[in-house]
Design an enzyme around this catalytic site. Sequence first.
Site, mmCIF file in Angstrom:
data_model
loop_
_atom_site.group_PDB
_atom_site.id
_atom_site.type_symbol
_atom_site.label_atom_id
_atom_site.label_comp_id
_atom_site.label_asym_id
_atom_site.label_seq_id
_atom_site.Cartn_x
_atom_site.Cartn_y
_atom_site.Cartn_z
ATOM 1 N N THR A 196 -58.527 -13.188 -0.422
ATOM 2 C CA THR A 196 -57.618 -13.298 0.719
ATOM 3 C C THR A 196 -56.281 -12.649 0.372
ATOM 4 O OG1 THR A 196 -58.630 -15.300 1.610
ATOM 5 C CG2 THR A 196 -56.355 -14.881 2.233
ATOM 6 N N PHE A 198 -52.310 -12.397 1.328
ATOM 7 C CA PHE A 198 -51.217 -13.144 1.940
ATOM 8 C C PHE A 198 -49.975 -12.258 2.003
ATOM 9 C CE2 PHE A 198 -54.059 -16.083 -0.109
ATOM 10 C CZ PHE A 198 -54.154 -17.172 0.734
#
Length: 361
Positions: A259, A261
């Site tokens: 992921t 960010f």
Amino acid sequence: MNNELAQARIRIDALDEQIQTLISQRARIAQEVAHIKERMGDSTGNHYRPSREAEVLRRAMERNTGPLTDETVARLMREIMSACLSLESPLKIAYLGPEGTYTQAAVQKHFGDSVTARPAAAIDEIFRDVETGNADYGVVPVENSLGGIVSHTLDELAQTTLRICGEVTLPIHHCLLSTETSVEAIRHIYSHQQSFAQCRKWLDARLPRAEKETVASNAQAVLIAREKGGAAIAGQQAAKLYGMNILASNIEDDPNNTTRFLIIGKHDPSPTGDDVTSVVLTAQRNTPGALFKLLQPFARENIDLTRIESRPVKGAAVRDYYFFIDFRGHALDPRIESVLGEVRAAAAYFKVLGSYPTAPF
């Protein structure tokens, strides 16, 4: 042999003393730098500089000769910088809570442990906390290698006056957590929608009949599962934090699940030589090839586009889309500045969201 071991420990003790002395010297110089900035007119009290920290971390990894990995060396240096920075005033960082989320792990990776982390219930609250000054920076998820974009983050970026100041990439390894002791006992699963998408194949194979309920965060899923029964998808840290059993580990469909960010704040980082720029735009309506014409200047100048996403414009009377574009380079580079000027002139709406250092590790 005992004498050889004793001598090795004596050498380690001597090195520990030197390391501690050098860290203290570094902390005092960091305080001196902060005072110099204040005398130069920087009265913000915020001495965090994303470009400077990215540069320090990259140099630390370049100097590394082992046996520690580059990432381990970078994490050690990050904690030293975090502790030194906190001597003036600990940074307040808003993140998607409650405690135990992957977003909190991203805060720790990027800022270290010497910050004040403020959990928020939703992504729009993180933006508001930073906009109102309740937090110095915010950390928001933007995309996952399996689940795709985080639409709420893109929607907020299109409207906010905040800037993207940095990025964090975090390997994501999901666990099935419960107060139960076996997978077979699970009839209900709680999770963030992204986590469901990232574990779809495993869930279809192992728990095809279990009901799935989407919640705001993985940590919230754990709290609900602990109270109501069933299971939650979250990380090992959440299991430790909330006293849950790990029924299965690494249930994500791809072991390389990652992921990305974004760090949001009010300041523009200076160029580092290894940067990303993010922009959002809309094309002219009823103009054939309008998007192609907007992208053409990037191709002509050999600028590497790394991401293009579209989102519908909220409240638009007719169907219209924002296009979010990431590319290599910094907006202050003369060549890129020229391209952006050309794109701005041809777009119906255009905004630079930020130019910031690429994630150093």
